[in-house]
Design an enzyme around this catalytic site. Structure first.
Site, PDB file in Angstrom:
ATOM      1  CG  LEU A  42       8.699 -88.378-115.600  1.00 34.25           C
ATOM      2  CD1 LEU A  42      10.077 -88.641-115.016  1.00 34.25           C
ATOM      3  CD2 LEU A  42       7.785 -87.778-114.542  1.00 34.25           C
ATOM      4  N   GLY A  43       8.265 -86.145-119.669  1.00 31.54           N
ATOM      5  CA  GLY A  43       8.558 -85.020-120.553  1.00 31.54           C
ATOM      6  C   GLY A  43       8.854 -85.500-121.954  1.00 31.54           C
ATOM      7  N   GLY A  46      12.549 -82.409-128.494  1.00 32.06           N
ATOM      8  CA  GLY A  46      13.089 -82.761-129.794  1.00 32.06           C
ATOM      9  C   GLY A  46      14.151 -83.846-129.716  1.00 32.06           C
ATOM     10  CG  PHE A  47      17.988 -85.295-127.116  1.00 30.63           C
ATOM     11  CD1 PHE A  47      18.815 -85.611-128.174  1.00 30.63           C
ATOM     12  CD2 PHE A  47      18.327 -85.751-125.850  1.00 30.63           C
ATOM     13  CE1 PHE A  47      19.960 -86.372-127.983  1.00 30.63           C
ATOM     14  CE2 PHE A  47      19.464 -86.497-125.650  1.00 30.63           C
ATOM     15  CZ  PHE A  47      20.280 -86.813-126.715  1.00 30.63           C
ATOM     16  N   GLY A  48      14.204 -86.471-127.174  1.00 30.38           N
ATOM     17  CA  GLY A  48      13.746 -87.766-126.708  1.00 30.38           C
ATOM     18  C   GLY A  48      12.529 -87.661-125.821  1.00 30.38           C
ATOM     19  CE  LYS A  67      17.208 -87.498-119.292  1.00 30.78           C
ATOM     20  NZ  LYS A  67      18.349 -86.535-119.434  1.00 30.78           N
ATOM     21  CG  ASP A 165      20.965 -76.619-121.671  1.00 33.06           C
ATOM     22  OD1 ASP A 165      20.801 -75.387-121.765  1.00 33.06           O
ATOM     23  OD2 ASP A 165      20.102 -77.453-121.992  1.00 33.06           O
TER      24      ASP A 165
END
Length: 361
Positions: A42-43, A46-48, A67, A165
């Site tokens: 899905l995406g 930089g974080f996962g 995730k 955020d």
């Protein structure tokens, strides 16, 4: 065993999806943890990496989101901070419970030194994509957006959570019932715990968690408060009205204030509310979601529940056809108001029938 003792070579900048176990399982019949069929990515950031999956062990094989923590770093300290932030997201989602506008946490586990978080899947598109597809919104539509997001902010702030955020990319419009859903709680801050040292987001040059332009000055100083989310929601309103990100506007070089007034066409009253939402100074900004709700006059629409303490149907009306379910998302408050009106209507009919029978006798 120290949960941070695993190798971090798989999480370096040269990390390839070809080495990722879940990526290798995409489209295959092999199940992850004997439960999850991995469908597609899905995406990735930089974080996962986020995957769409199905739970093959539950009836109906419902969709879910997995995730995987994959921070692009060679630093042990940055890796540990990323793990702490990832775990923080899971704890926060569990703390917030099963709110209809926040994806539910379904599972959280570690395997071979890697961390995974499983969430409810919400089918829909972000507000950013919605604006790109359909164009900007007018004042009435943006006010409706505030009616939807402010109660969510009320809820998370009541649970002593600051999102940090909020932006169009982190707000989903659900395709099934059109409700607004707030996603990505990876940047959350618990008001009771000082987590400034946990800041590891690399989207900005300073050591803070958030997004440039949507984050107010106190957030850059690593001292976010509830009003920080109000600022981000206000900047999101400006995006919905103009299609422009916060960095695309001109700014006052001395105060940092956004010059947005000439870019939008809204009433003077609503302009004053938006202006107070995006004030750089905390002293001049709305302090809470409650304050914005009062300024918009939303609190005056709350129903009085004193005369409706039971939902038991009146005798003789059990066989009445039920109203068709709404095609769009209806908040709990609106559902209660609808129930009150239906109850009073049925009561009036009952009294009229009783009065008519008494007259005939």
């Amino acid at each position: 065993m120290n949960r941070f003792s695993g190798k971090i070579t798989n999480f370096q900048d040269e990390y390839s999806l070809q080495q990722n176990k879940l990526a290798q399982l995409c489209g295959s019949k092999q199940l992850f943890r004997d439960r999850y069929a991995i469908l597609r990515i899905l995406g990735r950031g930089g974080f996962g990496i986020t995957f769409l999956a199905r739970n093959a062990r539950l009836p109906g094989n419902p969709l879910c989101v997995i995730k995987q923590l994959c921070p692009r770093t060679t630093s042990r300290k940055s890796w540990e901070k990323a793990c702490q932030r990832f775990e923080k997201e899971a704890k926060t989602l569990a703390q917030l419970g099963s709110h209809s506008q926040i994806p539910m946490l379904l599972d959280y586990f570690e395997g071979n030194g890697e961390f995974y978080l499983v969430q409810e899947y919400v089918r829909g598109c972000t507000l950013a994509r919605e604006v790109r597809r359909n164009g900007t919104k007018n004042e009435a539509e943006v006010k409706q957006f505030l009616r939807e997001i402010l109660p969510i902010l009320q809820y998370i702030h009541q649970n002593r959570v600051i999102h940090r955020d909020i932006k169009p990319q982190n707000l989903l419009r659900c395709e099934d019932d059109r409700r607004l859903v707030m996603i990505d709680f990876g940047a959350v801050k618990d008001k009771l715990v000082d987590t400034a040292e946990d800041s590891c987001n690399k989207t900005a040059t300073t050591n803070f968690v958030g997004t440039m332009g949507f984050a107010p000055p106190e957030q850059f100083a690593l001292r976010p408060v509830y009003a920080s989310d109000i600022y981000a929601a206000g900047v999101t309103c400006l995006y919905l009205l103009t299609g422009k990100g916060p960095l695309d506007f001109e700014h006052d070089i001395y105060t940092g204030e956004i010059y947005w007034q000439k870019e939008v066409k809204v009433s003077d009253k609503f302009a004053k509310i938006l202006e107070k939402m995006v004030k750089f100074s905390l002293d001049d900004r709305f302090k809470s979601a409650d304050d914005v709700i009062k300024a918009l006059g939303m609190d005056s629409n709350l129903p009085n529940l004193a005369n409706c303490l039971t939902t038991k149907p009146l005798r003789g009306f059990q066989d009445q056809p039920k109203a068709e379910p709404p095609q769009t998302y209806t908040s709990p408050t609106n559902k209660t108001a609808i129930a009150i009106r239906e109850w009073k209507a049925k009561l009036n009919i009952h009294l009229q029938v009783h009065s008519s029978l008494s007259t005939q006798n």
